[in-house]
Design a protein around this motif. Structure first.
Motif, PDB file in Angstrom:
ATOM      1  N   UNK A  79       0.836  -1.199   0.000  1.00 42.16           N
ATOM      2  CA  UNK A  79       0.000   0.000   0.000  1.00 42.16           C
ATOM      3  C   UNK A  79       0.869   1.247   0.000  1.00 42.16           C
ATOM      4  N   UNK A  80       0.507   2.165  -0.869  1.00 38.49           N
ATOM      5  CA  UNK A  80       1.108   3.498  -0.895  1.00 38.49           C
ATOM      6  C   UNK A  80      -0.013   4.458  -0.522  1.00 38.49           C
ATOM      7  N   UNK A  81      -0.233   4.678   0.783  1.00 43.86           N
ATOM      8  CA  UNK A  81      -1.457   5.301   1.286  1.00 43.86           C
ATOM      9  C   UNK A  81      -1.776   6.693   0.764  1.00 43.86           C
ATOM     10  N   UNK A  82      -0.781   7.439   0.355  1.00 44.33           N
ATOM     11  CA  UNK A  82      -1.047   8.803  -0.110  1.00 44.33           C
ATOM     12  C   UNK A  82      -1.348   8.873  -1.602  1.00 44.33           C
ATOM     13  N   UNK A  83      -1.452   7.704  -2.241  1.00 45.84           N
ATOM     14  CA  UNK A  83      -1.609   7.662  -3.691  1.00 45.84           C
ATOM     15  C   UNK A  83      -2.844   6.881  -4.120  1.00 45.84           C
ATOM     16  N   UNK A  84      -3.251   7.116  -5.331  1.00 41.30           N
ATOM     17  CA  UNK A  84      -4.258   6.286  -5.981  1.00 41.30           C
ATOM     18  C   UNK A  84      -3.516   5.183  -6.728  1.00 41.30           C
ATOM     19  N   UNK A  85      -3.828   3.934  -6.420  1.00 49.01           N
ATOM     20  CA  UNK A  85      -3.096   2.819  -7.015  1.00 49.01           C
ATOM     21  C   UNK A  85      -3.164   2.835  -8.538  1.00 49.01           C
ATOM     22  N   UNK A  86      -4.321   3.175  -9.077  1.00 51.88           N
ATOM     23  CA  UNK A  86      -4.474   3.161 -10.528  1.00 51.88           C
ATOM     24  C   UNK A  86      -3.578   4.193 -11.199  1.00 51.88           C
ATOM     25  N   UNK A  87      -3.412   5.338 -10.538  1.00 52.72           N
ATOM     26  CA  UNK A  87      -2.538   6.379 -11.087  1.00 52.72           C
ATOM     27  C   UNK A  87      -1.091   5.900 -11.093  1.00 52.72           C
ATOM     28  N   UNK A  88      -0.664   5.296  -9.984  1.00 55.43           N
ATOM     29  CA  UNK A  88       0.698   4.767  -9.912  1.00 55.43           C
ATOM     30  C   UNK A  88       0.904   3.666 -10.949  1.00 55.43           C
ATOM     31  N   UNK A  89      -0.086   2.808 -11.105  1.00 51.23           N
ATOM     32  CA  UNK A  89       0.002   1.726 -12.097  1.00 51.23           C
ATOM     33  C   UNK A  89       0.281   2.286 -13.488  1.00 51.23           C
ATOM     34  N   UNK A  90      -0.429   3.346 -13.875  1.00 54.40           N
ATOM     35  CA  UNK A  90      -0.262   3.878 -15.228  1.00 54.40           C
ATOM     36  C   UNK A  90       1.056   4.633 -15.378  1.00 54.40           C
ATOM     37  N   UNK A  91       1.538   5.251 -14.311  1.00 54.87           N
ATOM     38  CA  UNK A  91       2.860   5.891 -14.371  1.00 54.87           C
ATOM     39  C   UNK A  91       3.945   4.830 -14.556  1.00 54.87           C
ATOM     40  N   UNK A  92       3.804   3.705 -13.872  1.00 55.00           N
ATOM     41  CA  UNK A  92       4.754   2.613 -14.047  1.00 55.00           C
ATOM     42  C   UNK A  92       4.661   2.040 -15.458  1.00 55.00           C
ATOM     43  N   UNK A  93       3.451   1.943 -15.958  1.00 55.92           N
ATOM     44  CA  UNK A  93       3.245   1.410 -17.309  1.00 55.92           C
ATOM     45  C   UNK A  93       3.970   2.261 -18.346  1.00 55.92           C
ATOM     46  N   UNK A  94       4.014   3.567 -18.133  1.00 58.21           N
ATOM     47  CA  UNK A  94       4.703   4.457 -19.062  1.00 58.21           C
ATOM     48  C   UNK A  94       6.197   4.150 -19.137  1.00 58.21           C
ATOM     49  N   UNK A  95       6.681   3.458 -18.097  1.00 58.30           N
ATOM     50  CA  UNK A  95       8.091   3.039 -18.082  1.00 58.30           C
ATOM     51  C   UNK A  95       8.227   1.557 -18.427  1.00 58.30           C
TER      52      UNK A  95
END
Length: 388
Positions: A301-317
Motif C-alpha cells: 500500500x502506498x497510502x497517499x496515492x491512488x493505485x491506478x494512477x501509480x500503475x499507469x505511471x509505471x506502465x509508461x516506463x
C-alpha cells in the motif's frame, strides 16, 4: 518487448518458449478430434493421455483423477456445484472464507439463495483464516468446505493440514475443495496425503496457455457435470477437448515441477530485494503480504496515492503491475481481501500487487524500485495540488 518489466504474473504468465513451440506443433500436425476413430483422432487422444499423466504425476495422483476444464473458474464451479448436485443428501451447510476468488465467492452467494446455509470464515491481519471460527462453524450437516491454497491478492497460504483435521473431526462426511490455482507448480501439493477431495489448477499461471485448467477428483467422490453434451472427460466435462491447450498445460506443468525448488529460491530472493528496496526508499509504504506467504505475490500500500494512477505511471516506463485480482480489476469495489484483513480504506485505495516469476531478474527489481522512488514524489505533489 525486451525492455519490459512484467510483474503481473499472478494475473497471467508469459508462456515458456518450449510450450509455444509445442502448441504450434500440435495445432499443425495433431489437429484430429480425440473422439474420432481414425488415425488422426487416435493420435490426438494419445497426446491427451500424455498430458493427463503429466499433471497426475506432479500431484502423485492417478491419471483417472484428472479432468480437464477451461480454467480455474470452471474447475471451481464444477467442484462446488458438481459435488452438491451429485450429493443432495450430503447436507445443506457449506463453508468458505471471506477472501476467496470470485469464482468461489459468487457460487457460494448463489447457493445461499438456493437454500444453503453458508458460513464465510473471517481472516486475521495476515490473511489466514481463523481456525477457531472454522471450528465453531463446522458441524455434522456440513457438506463441503472450500478454501484457496494461496491467495491471489496477498499470497497468504491457508493451513490446509489443520483445515483437513478439523473437517475430519467435526464434519467427517463433508468434503474438502481446494483452489490451488496460485499454488500449483510453485509448491509441492499432494492431495491424497493432505486429505484434499477436490482441487482446482490452471495452466496460464505457470507459463502455460490460457483457456485450460484441470480438476482433481479423488477416487470415490461423486461429481455431477455442469456441462452436458457429448460426454467427453468420462462424461464429466462435455465439449471437444482443447488438445493444443491441454498439451501445452502438460508440458508447462512438467517444466514448472522440474524447476520448482530453483524457482522458489530465486523468487524468494527477488521478493526480499523488492521489499527491502521499497522499505528503504518509500517510507509511507506498507507491506500487506506477510513474510509467511509464498514469495510470488507481494501486496504493497502506498497510502497517499491512488493505485491506478501509480500503475499507469509505471506502465509508461514499461513496468506492468496490478491493483489486485485481474478477475475484478475493472470493478469499482474495493478489494474484499484487504478489507477482510483489516486494511484501512485509504491504504486499500493505494494498494499495488507485484507478482513475480523466475523469469524476472534482479536488474528488473532494481529498476522498479528506482521508478517508484522517482514517480511517487511527483504523483504526491500533483495530488496535493489536485492536478493529475
Amino acid at each position: 518487448m525486451s525492455n519490459e518489466i512484467y510483474l503481473d504474473n499472478s494475473a497471467t504468465t508469459r508462456p515458456y518458449d518450449e510450450v509455444v513451440q509445442y502448441l504450434a506443433e500440435v495445432n499443425r500436425d495433431f489437429y484430429g478430434n480425440p473422439s474420432s476413430l481414425h488415425t488422426k483422432g487416435i493420435e490426438a487422444e494419445k497426446l491427451l493421455k500424455k498430458a493427463r499423466t503429466q499433471i497426475a504425476s506432479i500431484l502423485k495422483a492417478d491419471a483417472k483423477e484428472i479432468f480437464f476444464t477451461s480454467g480455474g473458474t470452471e474447475s471451481n464451479n464444477m467442484a462446488i456445484l458438481g459435488y452438491l448436485r451429485a450429493n443432495p443428501r450430503a447436507g445443506k451447510h457449506i463453508i468458505t472464507s471471506e477472501i476467496e476468488h470470485p469464482s468461489v465467492l459468487e457460487v457460494f452467494k448463489q447457493l445461499s439463495l438456493e437454500g444453503y446455509r453458508v458460513d464465510f470464515i473471517p481472516v486475521d491481519s495476515k490473511g489466514i483464516i481463523k481456525l477457531d471460527m472454522l471450528r465453531k462453524a463446522a458441524d455434522k450437516e456440513t457438506a463441503l468446505l472450500s478454501f484457496m491454497y494461496t491467495n491471489n491478492e496477498v499470497g497468504s497460504n491457508q493451513p490446509i493440514t489443520e483445515i483437513a483435521k478439523i473437517r475430519k473431526e467435526l464434519c467427517p462426511s463433508g468434503i474438502l475443495h481446494i483452489d490451488a490455482v496460485q499454488a500449483f507448480g510453485k509448491t509441492d501439493i499432494v492431495p491424497s496425503y493432505m486429505n484434499i477431495d477436490l482441487m482446482s489448477v490452471s495452466s496460464h499461471k505457470i507459463h502455460g496457455p490460457k483457456g485450460i485448467g484441470a480438476l482433481y477428483i479423488k477416487k470415490g467422490v461423486r461429481v455431477k457435470p455442469i456441462l452436458l453434451g457429448g460426454g467427453q472427460e468420462t462424461a464429466l466435462r462435455s465439449g471437444t477437448e482443447n488438445v493444443p491447450g491441454i498439451c501445452g498445460f502438460g508440458l508447462a506443468a512438467e517444466i514448472a515441477s522440474k524447476n520448482m525448488d530453483e524457482s522458489y529460491k530465486k523468487v524468494s530472493a527477488l521478493r526480499q530485494r523488492l521489499v527491502d528496496g521499497i522499505r528503504a526508499n518509500i517510507a509511507a509504504a506498507a507491506i500487506n503480504s506477510s513474510d509467511e506467504t509464498l514469495p510470488y505475490i507481494i501486496n504493497v500500500s502506498f497510502p497517499e496515492l491512488k493505485a491506478e494512477v501509480l500503475l499507469h505511471h509505471l506502465e509508461q516506463r514499461n513496468i506492468f503491475v496490478s491493483t489486485g485480482s485481474a478477475c475484478s480489476s475493472h470493478k469499482s469495489s474495493i478489494s474484499h481481501v484487504l478489507k477482510a484483513m483489516g486494511v484501512t480504506p485509504k491504504a486499500i485505495d493505494g494498494a499495488i500487487r507485484f507478482s513475480l516469476s523466475a523469469s524476472n531478474s534482479y536488474e528488473e527489481i532494481d529498476e522498479t524500485i528506482r521508478a517508484l522512488k522517482e514517480i511517487i514524489p511527483v504523483i504526491s505533489i500533483k495530488r496535493r495540488g489536485k492536478v493529475w
